[in-house]
Design a protein around this motif. Structure first.
Motif, PDB file in Angstrom:
ATOM      1  N   VAL A  22      -2.508   2.215  14.453  1.00  0.00           N
ATOM      2  CA  VAL A  22      -1.464   2.330  13.435  1.00  0.00           C
ATOM      3  C   VAL A  22      -1.065   0.953  12.939  1.00  0.00           C
ATOM      4  O   VAL A  22      -0.958   0.708  11.726  1.00  0.00           O
ATOM      5  N   ARG A  23      -0.846   0.027  13.856  1.00  0.00           N
ATOM      6  CA  ARG A  23      -0.449  -1.336  13.475  1.00  0.00           C
ATOM      7  C   ARG A  23      -1.537  -2.001  12.633  1.00  0.00           C
ATOM      8  O   ARG A  23      -1.235  -2.707  11.667  1.00  0.00           O
ATOM      9  N   GLU A  24      -2.796  -1.762  12.984  1.00  0.00           N
ATOM     10  CA  GLU A  24      -3.903  -2.310  12.201  1.00  0.00           C
ATOM     11  C   GLU A  24      -3.916  -1.714  10.793  1.00  0.00           C
ATOM     12  O   GLU A  24      -4.111  -2.430   9.802  1.00  0.00           O
ATOM     13  N   PHE A  25      -3.686  -0.413  10.702  1.00  0.00           N
ATOM     14  CA  PHE A  25      -3.623   0.264   9.406  1.00  0.00           C
ATOM     15  C   PHE A  25      -2.521  -0.329   8.534  1.00  0.00           C
ATOM     16  O   PHE A  25      -2.711  -0.553   7.329  1.00  0.00           O
ATOM     17  N   LEU A  26      -1.363  -0.610   9.113  1.00  0.00           N
ATOM     18  CA  LEU A  26      -0.226  -1.117   8.360  1.00  0.00           C
ATOM     19  C   LEU A  26      -0.478  -2.507   7.778  1.00  0.00           C
ATOM     20  O   LEU A  26       0.198  -2.916   6.832  1.00  0.00           O
ATOM     21  N   GLN A  27      -1.426  -3.220   8.328  1.00  0.00           N
ATOM     22  CA  GLN A  27      -1.764  -4.540   7.802  1.00  0.00           C
ATOM     23  C   GLN A  27      -2.641  -4.463   6.561  1.00  0.00           C
ATOM     24  O   GLN A  27      -2.844  -5.458   5.871  1.00  0.00           O
ATOM     25  N   GLY A  28      -3.153  -3.273   6.257  1.00  0.00           N
ATOM     26  CA  GLY A  28      -3.986  -3.097   5.070  1.00  0.00           C
ATOM     27  C   GLY A  28      -3.165  -2.640   3.880  1.00  0.00           C
ATOM     28  O   GLY A  28      -1.935  -2.536   3.933  1.00  0.00           O
ATOM     29  N   ASP A  29      -3.867  -2.345   2.777  1.00  0.00           N
ATOM     30  CA  ASP A  29      -3.176  -1.926   1.547  1.00  0.00           C
ATOM     31  C   ASP A  29      -3.499  -0.495   1.161  1.00  0.00           C
ATOM     32  O   ASP A  29      -3.149  -0.043   0.073  1.00  0.00           O
ATOM     33  N   GLY A  30      -4.151   0.232   2.064  1.00  0.00           N
ATOM     34  CA  GLY A  30      -4.458   1.627   1.772  1.00  0.00           C
ATOM     35  C   GLY A  30      -5.677   1.824   0.906  1.00  0.00           C
ATOM     36  O   GLY A  30      -5.951   2.933   0.460  1.00  0.00           O
ATOM     37  N   GLY A  31      -6.395   0.759   0.632  1.00  0.00           N
ATOM     38  CA  GLY A  31      -7.621   0.885  -0.137  1.00  0.00           C
ATOM     39  C   GLY A  31      -7.447   1.013  -1.626  1.00  0.00           C
ATOM     40  O   GLY A  31      -8.370   1.409  -2.339  1.00  0.00           O
ATOM     41  N   ASP A  32      -6.233   0.673  -2.152  1.00  0.00           N
ATOM     42  CA  ASP A  32      -6.041   0.816  -3.601  1.00  0.00           C
ATOM     43  C   ASP A  32      -6.375  -0.461  -4.367  1.00  0.00           C
ATOM     44  O   ASP A  32      -6.256  -0.508  -5.589  1.00  0.00           O
ATOM     45  N   LYS A  70      -4.881  -3.297  -4.611  1.00  0.00           N
ATOM     46  CA  LYS A  70      -3.784  -4.122  -5.111  1.00  0.00           C
ATOM     47  C   LYS A  70      -3.315  -5.153  -4.097  1.00  0.00           C
ATOM     48  O   LYS A  70      -2.595  -6.089  -4.445  1.00  0.00           O
ATOM     49  N   GLY A  71      -3.674  -4.962  -2.833  1.00  0.00           N
ATOM     50  CA  GLY A  71      -3.320  -5.938  -1.813  1.00  0.00           C
ATOM     51  C   GLY A  71      -1.887  -5.869  -1.323  1.00  0.00           C
ATOM     52  O   GLY A  71      -1.445  -6.736  -0.578  1.00  0.00           O
ATOM     53  N   VAL A  72      -1.130  -4.846  -1.729  1.00  0.00           N
ATOM     54  CA  VAL A  72       0.256  -4.712  -1.272  1.00  0.00           C
ATOM     55  C   VAL A  72       0.245  -3.948   0.050  1.00  0.00           C
ATOM     56  O   VAL A  72      -0.163  -2.787   0.102  1.00  0.00           O
ATOM     57  N   LYS A  73       0.697  -4.585   1.122  1.00  0.00           N
ATOM     58  CA  LYS A  73       0.683  -3.947   2.425  1.00  0.00           C
ATOM     59  C   LYS A  73       1.724  -2.832   2.484  1.00  0.00           C
ATOM     60  O   LYS A  73       2.657  -2.779   1.699  1.00  0.00           O
ATOM     61  N   TRP A  74       1.561  -1.964   3.462  1.00  0.00           N
ATOM     62  CA  TRP A  74       2.384  -0.766   3.547  1.00  0.00           C
ATOM     63  C   TRP A  74       3.865  -1.078   3.685  1.00  0.00           C
ATOM     64  O   TRP A  74       4.706  -0.325   3.218  1.00  0.00           O
ATOM     65  N   GLY A  75       4.197  -2.172   4.327  1.00  0.00           N
ATOM     66  CA  GLY A  75       5.596  -2.532   4.480  1.00  0.00           C
ATOM     67  C   GLY A  75       6.269  -2.930   3.181  1.00  0.00           C
ATOM     68  O   GLY A  75       7.495  -2.893   3.073  1.00  0.00           O
ATOM     69  N   GLU A  76       5.487  -3.293   2.167  1.00  0.00           N
ATOM     70  CA  GLU A  76       6.020  -3.746   0.886  1.00  0.00           C
ATOM     71  C   GLU A  76       5.828  -2.740  -0.233  1.00  0.00           C
ATOM     72  O   GLU A  76       6.337  -2.931  -1.338  1.00  0.00           O
ATOM     73  N   LYS A  77       5.087  -1.672   0.030  1.00  0.00           N
ATOM     74  CA  LYS A  77       4.853  -0.678  -1.032  1.00  0.00           C
ATOM     75  C   LYS A  77       6.154   0.024  -1.412  1.00  0.00           C
ATOM     76  O   LYS A  77       6.965   0.352  -0.543  1.00  0.00           O
ATOM     77  N   VAL A  78       6.331   0.246  -2.703  1.00  0.00           N
ATOM     78  CA  VAL A  78       7.508   0.954  -3.226  1.00  0.00           C
ATOM     79  C   VAL A  78       7.014   2.117  -4.077  1.00  0.00           C
ATOM     80  O   VAL A  78       6.196   1.930  -4.979  1.00  0.00           O
ATOM     81  N   MET A  79       7.551   3.303  -3.804  1.00  0.00           N
ATOM     82  CA  MET A  79       7.059   4.492  -4.489  1.00  0.00           C
ATOM     83  C   MET A  79       8.206   5.281  -5.110  1.00  0.00           C
ATOM     84  O   MET A  79       9.221   5.533  -4.461  1.00  0.00           O
ATOM     85  N   SER A  80       8.031   5.652  -6.356  1.00  0.00           N
ATOM     86  CA  SER A  80       8.968   6.517  -7.062  1.00  0.00           C
ATOM     87  C   SER A  80       8.140   7.661  -7.648  1.00  0.00           C
ATOM     88  O   SER A  80       7.563   7.526  -8.733  1.00  0.00           O
ATOM     89  N   PRO A  81       8.008   8.770  -6.931  1.00  0.00           N
ATOM     90  CA  PRO A  81       7.070   9.838  -7.315  1.00  0.00           C
ATOM     91  C   PRO A  81       7.349  10.392  -8.713  1.00  0.00           C
ATOM     92  O   PRO A  81       8.468  10.773  -9.030  1.00  0.00           O
ATOM     93  N   ILE A  82       6.296  10.420  -9.518  1.00  0.00           N
ATOM     94  CA  ILE A  82       6.404  10.904 -10.889  1.00  0.00           C
ATOM     95  C   ILE A  82       5.289  11.921 -11.151  1.00  0.00           C
ATOM     96  O   ILE A  82       4.129  11.683 -10.812  1.00  0.00           O
ATOM     97  N   GLY A  83       5.637  13.047 -11.762  1.00  0.00           N
ATOM     98  CA  GLY A  83       4.623  14.038 -12.101  1.00  0.00           C
ATOM     99  C   GLY A  83       3.676  13.508 -13.166  1.00  0.00           C
ATOM    100  O   GLY A  83       4.113  13.068 -14.223  1.00  0.00           O
ATOM    101  N   ILE A  84       2.382  13.528 -12.871  1.00  0.00           N
ATOM    102  CA  ILE A  84       1.400  13.032 -13.838  1.00  0.00           C
ATOM    103  C   ILE A  84       0.678  14.178 -14.547  1.00  0.00           C
ATOM    104  O   ILE A  84       0.126  13.980 -15.624  1.00  0.00           O
ATOM    105  N   ASP A 104       1.128   3.556  -4.073  1.00  0.00           N
ATOM    106  CA  ASP A 104      -0.214   3.973  -3.704  1.00  0.00           C
ATOM    107  C   ASP A 104      -0.928   4.492  -4.947  1.00  0.00           C
ATOM    108  O   ASP A 104      -0.576   5.541  -5.477  1.00  0.00           O
ATOM    109  N   GLU A 105      -1.921   3.755  -5.400  1.00  0.00           N
ATOM    110  CA  GLU A 105      -2.684   4.175  -6.581  1.00  0.00           C
ATOM    111  C   GLU A 105      -3.859   5.068  -6.218  1.00  0.00           C
ATOM    112  O   GLU A 105      -4.505   5.630  -7.098  1.00  0.00           O
ATOM    113  N   LYS A 106      -4.131   5.208  -4.932  1.00  0.00           N
ATOM    114  CA  LYS A 106      -5.316   5.941  -4.486  1.00  0.00           C
ATOM    115  C   LYS A 106      -5.028   7.418  -4.231  1.00  0.00           C
ATOM    116  O   LYS A 106      -5.898   8.271  -4.426  1.00  0.00           O
TER     117      LYS A 106
END
Length: 339
Positions: A251-261, A263-277, A304-306
């Motif tokens: 889990v800790r290793e995963f959190l150091q990544g960016d989720g594969g999108d 953009k290079g933004v790690k999980w601790g810094e990601k900000v999400m405002s869910p919008i219907g597309i 998360d763009e992915k």
């Protein structure tokens, strides 16, 4: 203003709040069942957490302060205080160098929960007087969520992960703990009717069968952790301390990544405002998670763009939730449109 024009609807200011994905010594996750009459997430299963309090948690950054939407001391104190009020589990250590959690006699713990919730007792002062230190350093940032502008009640919520100490089950004492973890309990029906640890996989299955209500942020975050914290299907015995620690390390290793999108933004810094597309052909809304909301529009931060969350909103709440790859969903919709 002409007689035919409508007044512009005022967008609500997001209220600062914080929540914890609390992981048990056996790597299960805690959810609280909210009362049906709650003004937020009625009848849903949620992580322990709530609104920040300046009188309890310290100075809260103002609406125009960039730090209002970042991890900080007030968010950490608020998350741990709310977790204690709502579940009875106190994330405090005996001292700053200790690996064990502070143990409080049950009657005193219950008294403090009620008085802190009522504002009659200062959380931080009580922990200090009890001989402990609030374990703010044990919190791991794991995304921030800002309520979309179409809703009347908005929040800027900092999510954290906290790993409760592993149980003493074997000879590997350097990663084990003798801490006694209280059984989580509800707050007596004030805000919650039940508090329970269960594997990520179980919570997701119950939500997928519409047996419980999970809102998109909770479903999505549990979905992300499930591959790492789910019990092994190849073993009928309980995992060893080393196996549990290995899950946490992943889990800790995963959190150091960016989720594969990309953009290079790690999980601790990601900000999400869910919008219907788009509205899927099966009647479910497809929620994009890449945008951070208007408050952080020019900040360079994003989500998360992915992945996307598919959900059917009804009178009872969100139903038929699913997390899928964004590209896969869009391709499926294009193929359906051709038919």
């Amino acid at each position: 203003m002409s007689s035919g024009s409508r007044p512009k609807r005022e967008v609500a200011e997001p209220r600062p709040s914080a929540s914890i994905l609390l992981i048990s010594p056996s790597n299960e996750i805690l959810l609280l069942h909210r009362v049906r009459t709650s003004s937020s997430f009625p009848s849903a299963h949620v992580f322990p957490g709530g609104n920040l309090s300046a009188s309890q948690d310290g100075e809260i950054p103002g609406p125009k302060d960039a730090e209002r939407h970042r991890d900080g001391l007030a968010y950490r104190m608020g998350a741990i205080r709310e977790c204690f009020e709502e579940s009875g589990i106190l994330l405090a250590k005996k001292n700053s160098d200790s690996s064990s959690l502070l143990e409080i006699e049950e009657s005193e713990r219950e008294r403090a929960r009620k008085e802190i919730h009522a504002g009659k007792l200062k959380f931080g002062e009580w922990v200090k007087e009890s001989g402990g230190v609030v374990d703010i350093d044990g919190l791991i940032p794991f995304t921030r969520w800002i309520t979309p502008t179409n809703l009347p009640k908005r929040f800027t919520t900092q999510m954290y992960i906290y790993f409760l100490p592993l149980a003493q089950t074997g000879p590997t004492k350097n990663i084990a703990s003798k801490s006694v973890i209280p059984v989580p309990t509800s707050d007596g029906g004030v805000e919650h009717t039940a508090a329970l640890f269960a594997p990520c996989k179980i919570w997701l299955e119950q939500a997928s069968r519409n047996e419980i209500i999970l809102f998109p942020p909770q479903f999505y975050l549990i979905h992300l952790l499930s591959p790492f914290l789910s019990p092994s299907l190849s073993s009928s015995s309980s995992p060893s301390t080393n196996e549990l620690q290995d899950q946490r390390d992943k889990v800790r290793e995963f959190l150091q990544g960016d989720g594969g999108d990309g953009k290079g933004v790690k999980w601790g810094e990601k900000v999400m405002s869910p919008i219907g597309i788009l509205m899927g052909r099966d009647g479910r809304s497809v929620l994009g998670l890449e945008k951070p909301g208007p408050e952080l529009k020019e900040s360079g931060r994003g989500g998360d763009e992915k992945r996307v969350v598919l959900v059917r909103f009804g009178r009872e709440g969100p139903r038929d939730l699913e997390v899928k790859e964004r590209a896969e969903v869009l391709e499926e919709e294009r193929e359906e449109a051709k038919l």
